[in-house]
Design a protein around this motif. Structure first.
Motif, PDB file in Angstrom:
ATOM      1  N   SER A 169     -41.337  -2.935 -19.635  1.00 45.58           N
ATOM      2  CA  SER A 169     -40.037  -2.822 -20.289  1.00 45.58           C
ATOM      3  C   SER A 169     -39.884  -1.397 -20.799  1.00 45.58           C
ATOM      4  O   SER A 169     -40.872  -0.665 -20.936  1.00 45.58           O
ATOM      5  N   GLN A 233     -32.393  -6.143 -17.377  1.00 42.91           N
ATOM      6  CA  GLN A 233     -33.328  -6.732 -16.419  1.00 42.91           C
ATOM      7  C   GLN A 233     -33.994  -5.672 -15.552  1.00 42.91           C
ATOM      8  O   GLN A 233     -35.152  -5.818 -15.139  1.00 42.91           O
ATOM      9  N   PRO A 272     -37.988  -9.547 -19.208  1.00 42.31           N
ATOM     10  CA  PRO A 272     -37.229  -9.968 -18.030  1.00 42.31           C
ATOM     11  C   PRO A 272     -37.413  -9.091 -16.794  1.00 42.31           C
ATOM     12  O   PRO A 272     -36.939  -9.445 -15.723  1.00 42.31           O
ATOM     13  N   ARG A 273     -38.083  -7.945 -16.934  1.00 42.98           N
ATOM     14  CA  ARG A 273     -38.247  -7.042 -15.791  1.00 42.98           C
ATOM     15  C   ARG A 273     -39.168  -7.655 -14.749  1.00 42.98           C
ATOM     16  O   ARG A 273     -40.287  -8.076 -15.043  1.00 42.98           O
ATOM     17  N   ASP A 274     -38.718  -7.703 -13.509  1.00 43.45           N
ATOM     18  CA  ASP A 274     -39.509  -8.250 -12.403  1.00 43.45           C
ATOM     19  C   ASP A 274     -40.442  -7.203 -11.813  1.00 43.45           C
ATOM     20  O   ASP A 274     -40.190  -5.989 -11.895  1.00 43.45           O
ATOM     21  N   THR A 299     -37.556 -14.666 -15.368  1.00 42.87           N
ATOM     22  CA  THR A 299     -36.152 -14.848 -15.710  1.00 42.87           C
ATOM     23  C   THR A 299     -35.299 -14.762 -14.456  1.00 42.87           C
ATOM     24  O   THR A 299     -35.464 -13.848 -13.638  1.00 42.87           O
ATOM     25  N   SER A 301     -32.433 -13.862 -11.997  1.00 44.14           N
ATOM     26  CA  SER A 301     -31.657 -12.630 -11.900  1.00 44.14           C
ATOM     27  C   SER A 301     -30.183 -12.897 -12.147  1.00 44.14           C
ATOM     28  O   SER A 301     -29.647 -13.928 -11.731  1.00 44.14           O
ATOM     29  N   ILE A 346     -31.163 -16.854 -18.164  1.00 41.16           N
ATOM     30  CA  ILE A 346     -30.886 -15.843 -19.176  1.00 41.16           C
ATOM     31  C   ILE A 346     -30.370 -16.573 -20.413  1.00 41.16           C
ATOM     32  O   ILE A 346     -29.513 -17.442 -20.310  1.00 41.16           O
ATOM     33  N   GLY A 359     -27.028 -15.942 -13.747  1.00 38.47           N
ATOM     34  CA  GLY A 359     -28.290 -15.920 -14.465  1.00 38.47           C
ATOM     35  C   GLY A 359     -28.834 -17.284 -14.823  1.00 38.47           C
ATOM     36  O   GLY A 359     -29.718 -17.395 -15.677  1.00 38.47           O
TER      37      GLY A 359
END
Length: 582
Positions: A169, A233, A272-274, A299, A301, A346, A359
């Motif tokens: 993040s 995200q 939430p970052r993939d 999370t 997208s 989300i 989301g």
């Protein structure tokens, strides 16, 4: 530099080094147990310490007194570590100076801090320069850490291995539109044992007002294109090619070392970052070769096409997009015994000004293949919690079909948690009972089954309802438990008959059963968004991380809900939760 020991410790007591202690009270003359007890007092937290930070210890200096003290204090300082891009090199140097320190590490969090961003970029998607920069930060962190952990030798450092938590993040993520306190540096709750910290997680969230979204930010309204959520995200992280010794770009994926030290992998919902599916597949397949359990909380997208890339993969020149089915699932090592794979919406308050469906949904492509793929995977696992969006009926039928296949080996599954999608309050009971009967047929194909738990929630204000069905086989005693928010079980006789057959096949003994109604009202189920039922689930630790569970239970009460809250109500909900011990 931030090489952080996560234990809440302090120098609350002054302890004299051995050289200054009189002969009559010689340090060496004391029994080893007494010396260990005295040193333990040094590590006690202050009784007045509250949940206003991690309370990092100041006892590292005592490790330089003597070899005995070094072993004692380093075992505690290295037990839980947080590493970021500024500290991975220092950690590598510390371990290489004395490799025995790898023995002490039990839990390690690689917290990849990505590049900062300012306004108005907080309302814009990442550009290519930012994406490449973030990929380089991520790649460097991963390569350095793996290079350090590959020094692990089970004969020297013990065979227990380490639990790795992986997150990425930007420090700017919580400084603009979003204010998630659980993403900030001073958040003190990282593992289950932290829930006992003074003050508690509810008080911390109430004090820090986590989760709110700003309607106005620097006198600007929310962008109509939802770019602020896209920025939050972010772009899925990839391994970035780097210049080699000959000046040529080389792919880092080919240089990933095998690191059997990593036994558990956690990717928490709060970040939430993939990570790009192909990159994650490379890491699991080439580095995490001895992985025993994997908790993957992802999370959904915001953009449907990004979710489709994750679920299906898309062939694009010059790059082929990887998918869960073709790359991630096949990369899971044979050592894996437990998988929890959940995809989360989300939060409602963060979607307040976007379309309600964005989301919240995985792609139809994933809905089509998940039941069959999860059923196949379950045959070689001991514990499984598949995605909640999966069609439970199709999954159970796939289990039955696999049993008749001559190519399949005997299932090793022992624990299974299944969430059931229920359509309406009027039809929910019949739908749930149908799944219970189907689960009995599937259980006949699972000779090592110890616990299977089905549960479902249907929200419609005064008509909200919830159900839990559990089959347990412990100490030679098979038992089923039915819990619901309404009347007693309607199809009791047929359900008991079906599960009695399972009990007879497994233990040749009679089936015991209990019917226990929930104490929660329909309105409480509705207002909590069903989270008040989580505490009744026996396999809740398989479903989600304990910290995730507590955050989920706080969200409906601590932060603004979509259709049923307004600004005047924001101060009350967490007080309500605090006063109702569910």
């Amino acid at each position: 530099m931030s090489l952080v020991a996560m234990d809440v410790e302090s120098d609350a007591f002054e302890v004299e080094p051995p050289s200054t202690i009189t002969r009559t009270t010689s340090w060496a003359s004391m029994p080893a147990e007494v010396r260990q007890l005295i040193l333990g007092f040094v590590c006690l937290p202050k009784p007045w310490e509250q949940c206003n930070g991690l309370g990092f210890p100041k006892v590292a200096r005592f490790a330089s007194v003597c070899l005995e003290w070094q072993a004692f204090f380093e075992a505690r300082l290295f037990r839980r570590l947080v590493l970021n891009p500024d500290s991975v090199d220092a950690f590598d140097a510390i371990v290489r100076r004395d490799g025995v320190r790898l023995r002490y590490i039990q839990k390690l969090w690689l917290r990849v801090d990505l590049s900062n961003y300012e306004c108005p970029n907080c309302d814009r998607s990442e550009d290519l320069v930012t994406q490449r920069g973030n990929n380089m930060i991520f790649s460097t962190c991963i390569q350095t850490l793996l290079g350090t952990l590959q020094l692990w030798n089970p004969a020297r450092h013990g065979a227990q291995g380490v639990e790795l938590m992986l997150s990425a993040s930007s420090p700017s993520d919580t400084k603009h539109r979003f204010n998630r306190c659980d993403m900030k540096d001073n958040y003190p709750f990282h593992y289950a044992e932290d829930l006992d910290l003074a003050g508690g997680i509810v008080d911390f969230h109430r004090t820090n007002k986590g989760g709110s979204i700003g309607l106005l930010h620097l006198n600007r309204f929310l962008p109509s294109s939802n770019k602020h959520i896209n920025r939050f995200q972010g772009t899925p992280l990839c391994l970035q090619p780097q210049n080699g010794n000959l000046g040529r770009f080389t792919s880092q994926s080919k240089d990933l070392p095998a690191v059997p030290m990593i036994k558990g992998l956690v990717m928490r919902r709060q970040f939430p970052r993939d990570i790009n599916v192909r990159t994650l597949s490379w890491l699991i397949g080439r580095s995490f070769v001895a992985l025993e359990w994997f908790r993957f909380e992802r999370t959904i997208s915001l953009e449907p096409h990004v979710q489709l890339y994750f679920d299906r993969g898309m062939e694009r020149r010059p790059i082929a997009m990887a998918s869960v089915r073709q790359h991630l699932l096949p990369s899971l090592p044979k050592t894996l015994r437990q998988l929890s794979f959940t995809q989360w919406e989300i939060p409602a308050n963060e979607r307040r000004y976007v379309a309600k469906t964005l989301g919240t949904e995985i792609s139809p492509h994933a809905l089509a293949y998940l039941p069959q793929e999860m059923a196949k995977l379950s045959q070689r696992l001991e514990a499984l919690c598949p995605p909640w969006q999966m069609d439970t009926a199709s999954f159970l039928r796939s289990i039955v079909e696999l049993n008749v296949s001559p190519m399949m080996v005997e299932s090793s599954l022992k624990r299974l948690s299944l969430r059931c999608t229920l359509s309406t309050p009027e039809r929910s009971r019949q739908e749930f009972e149908t799944l219970i009967i189907l689960a009995a047929k599937a259980a006949l194909s699972l000779p090592q089954l110890k616990i299977i738990e089905l549960w479902g929630i249907c929200r419609a204000k005064e008509e909200s309802c919830a159900y839990v069905f559990r089959y347990c086989y412990e100490d030679g005693r098979p038992r089923i438990v039915w819990r619901s928010s309404g009347a007693a079980m309607g199809a009791r006789k047929r359900i008991i008959a079906e599960w009695s057959e399972v009990a007879q096949k497994q233990s040749h003994s009679a089936l015991a059963y209990d019917v226990v109604p929930f104490g929660e009202s329909s309105m409480k189920i509705f207002k909590s968004r069903g989270t008040c039922i989580y505490r009744h689930l026996l396999l809740k630790d398989l479903m989600f991380d304990p910290i995730t569970q507590k955050i989920l239970e706080n969200e409906p009460y601590g932060w603004m809900l979509d259709e049923e809250s307004d600004a005047s109500q924001q101060g009350a909900p967490l007080d309500f939760l605090q006063n109702h011990q569910w």
